[in-house]
Design an enzyme around this catalytic site. Structure first.
Site, PDB file in Angstrom:
ATOM      1  N   GLY A 191       0.834  -1.194   0.000  1.00  0.00           N
ATOM      2  CA  GLY A 191       0.000   0.000   0.000  1.00  0.00           C
ATOM      3  C   GLY A 191       0.869   1.246   0.000  1.00  0.00           C
TER       4      GLY A 191
ATOM      5  CB  ILE B 177       3.581   2.042   4.639  1.00  0.00           C
ATOM      6  CG1 ILE B 177       2.839   3.101   5.458  1.00  0.00           C
ATOM      7  CG2 ILE B 177       4.906   1.691   5.319  1.00  0.00           C
ATOM      8  CD1 ILE B 177       2.383   2.625   6.821  1.00  0.00           C
TER       9      ILE B 177
ATOM     10  CB  SER C 207      -0.974  -6.699  -1.959  1.00  0.00           C
ATOM     11  OG  SER C 207      -0.200  -5.698  -1.333  1.00  0.00           O
TER      12      SER C 207
ATOM     13  NE  ARG D   4      -1.940  -0.761  14.515  1.00  0.00           N
ATOM     14  CZ  ARG D   4      -1.450   0.359  14.016  1.00  0.00           C
ATOM     15  NH1 ARG D   4      -0.184   0.402  13.636  1.00  0.00           N
ATOM     16  NH2 ARG D   4      -2.201   1.435  13.900  1.00  0.00           N
TER      17      ARG D   4
ATOM     18  CD  GLU E 208       2.760  -1.995  20.295  1.00  0.00           C
ATOM     19  OE1 GLU E 208       2.040  -0.978  20.442  1.00  0.00           O
ATOM     20  OE2 GLU E 208       3.340  -2.262  19.235  1.00  0.00           O
TER      21      GLU E 208
ATOM     22  CG  HIS F   5       3.627   1.348  18.001  1.00  0.00           C
ATOM     23  ND1 HIS F   5       2.525   0.542  18.187  1.00  0.00           N
ATOM     24  CD2 HIS F   5       3.417   1.971  16.801  1.00  0.00           C
ATOM     25  CE1 HIS F   5       1.685   0.673  17.157  1.00  0.00           C
ATOM     26  NE2 HIS F   5       2.212   1.539  16.312  1.00  0.00           N
TER      27      HIS F   5
ATOM     28  CB  ALA G   1       7.850   3.417  12.759  1.00  0.00           C
TER      29      ALA G   1
END
Length: 339
Positions: A170, A172, A191, A249, A278, A296, A298
């Site tokens: 996608g 990213i 994908s 994720r 997390e 987390h 980024a």
């Protein structure tokens, strides 16, 4: 001619935007970060009431919700807000919003758009280089005074010749591919659908992709279908010379299986910005020099947060001005996200 002294609406007259928990931008910049003259915030986390009681007390006045990844907008929450018409999220991911319930009730959703894509892609490259060239581990080696006593540090591995497989091409994933192509990497991907306009090799599933790459990059959304998509079979296919990078994720990877593979040397290394539970991180990873981790963050750059402020405020102001949203999410095109 209109009078020159028209009064502005008082704070009490402004429409409410509900916030369930403070988003990261409030923690970093303060709770004025998304302020606007066109709406006011209703902060559930400041109330002594339990959330269901708070929502019932304000049910008729809430038209919009500002959400972040740590504050899920569930079907139960939505059903307590009969006048809710908009959910705005501060994150690129959408797995914390019950999109099916929003679609059912005609509630619009506005996301962060693509403003985080470049920073995410930069973080992927940073983690990948760090794992391959052992940057963080070598830094510890020098700081601990081991260079003089133990001699040269073990060799790293070159990035430029690597076959890189991207799970989720996608916004990213495409930015990641663009950057790694510049390093001389060969790109392939998996994908939901094959993309006819990209030149990269497509593999129909993650296991086949992993079997044909040296580095596996996780960029897809967390959905029912992608939960534990990266399992024992995929990691085995990646093999003892393969590395994995995850900035998507945590639950997309079977974390227990990943830890086992890293400890037993079944894969070469990992760069992890996200984790399954997390903020808890498996303690077994702390002593592994072939694992590079970040909390987390980024997408956490000052520039991206400023872009986020403009998008969030712009979406809310557009909604209350009955204008088109800046970054609407097309709900009919979204997969089902886990609750």
């Amino acid at each position: 001619m209109a009078p020159q002294n028209q009064s502005q609406p008082s704070q009490n007259d402004l429409p409410y935007v509900l916030i369930l928990k403070p988003p990261p931008s409030f923690v970093i910049f303060g709770d004025h970060f998304f302020n606007s003259a066109k709406f006011q915030f209703l902060k559930a986390y400041e109330s002594p009431l339990r959330l269901p009681q708070f929502l019932l007390a304000h049910a008729q006045s809430v038209q919009a919700v500002l959400s972040s990844g740590g504050a899920p907008v569930t079907a139960d929450t939505i059903r307590l807000l009969p006048n809710l018409r908009l959910v705005v999220t501060t994150s690129q991911g959408l797995n914390h919003i019950d999109l099916s319930e929003c679609r059912l009730r005609g509630i619009s959703v506005a996301g962060a758009g693509t403003i985080f894509s470049a920073d995410c892609a930069d973080s992927v490259v940073a983690l990948l280089i760090d794992v391959l060239r052992k940057v963080s581990a070598a830094n510890r080696f020098v700081k601990q005074g081991l260079w003089s006593s133990q001699g040269d540090y073990p060799l790293g591995s070159k990035l430029g010749v690597k076959r890189v497989g991207i799970v989720g091409l996608g916004s990213i994933g495409s930015e990641v591919a663009k950057r790694l192509e510049a390093f001389g990497c060969t790109i392939s991907y998996n994908s939901r659908n094959k993309k006819p306009l990209v030149p990269y090799t497509f593999y129909p599933n993650a296991r086949e992709l992993a079997a044909n790459c040296d580095a596996l990059i996780i960029c897809c959304a967390l959905t029912d279908e992608t939960h534990h998509l990266i399992n024992k079979q995929v990691l085995s296919a990646l093999g003892k010379d393969g590395v994995i990078i995850n900035i998507a994720r945590g639950p997309i990877i079977d974390e227990k299986e990943l830890v086992r593979c890293l400890i037993e040397g079944e894969i070469r290394g990992a760069g992890l910005d996200v984790f399954e539970h997390e903020p808890d991180v498996p303690s077994e990873l702390f002593a592994l020099d072939n694992v590079v981790m970040s909390p987390h963050n980024a997408v956490f750059t000052r520039e991206s947060f400023e872009d986020l402020r403009k998008v969030v405020v712009g979406n809310l102001e557009a909604f209350f001005s009955i204008e088109p949203l800046l970054t609407p999410v097309v709900l009919d095109d979204q997969p089902h996200f886990p609750g």
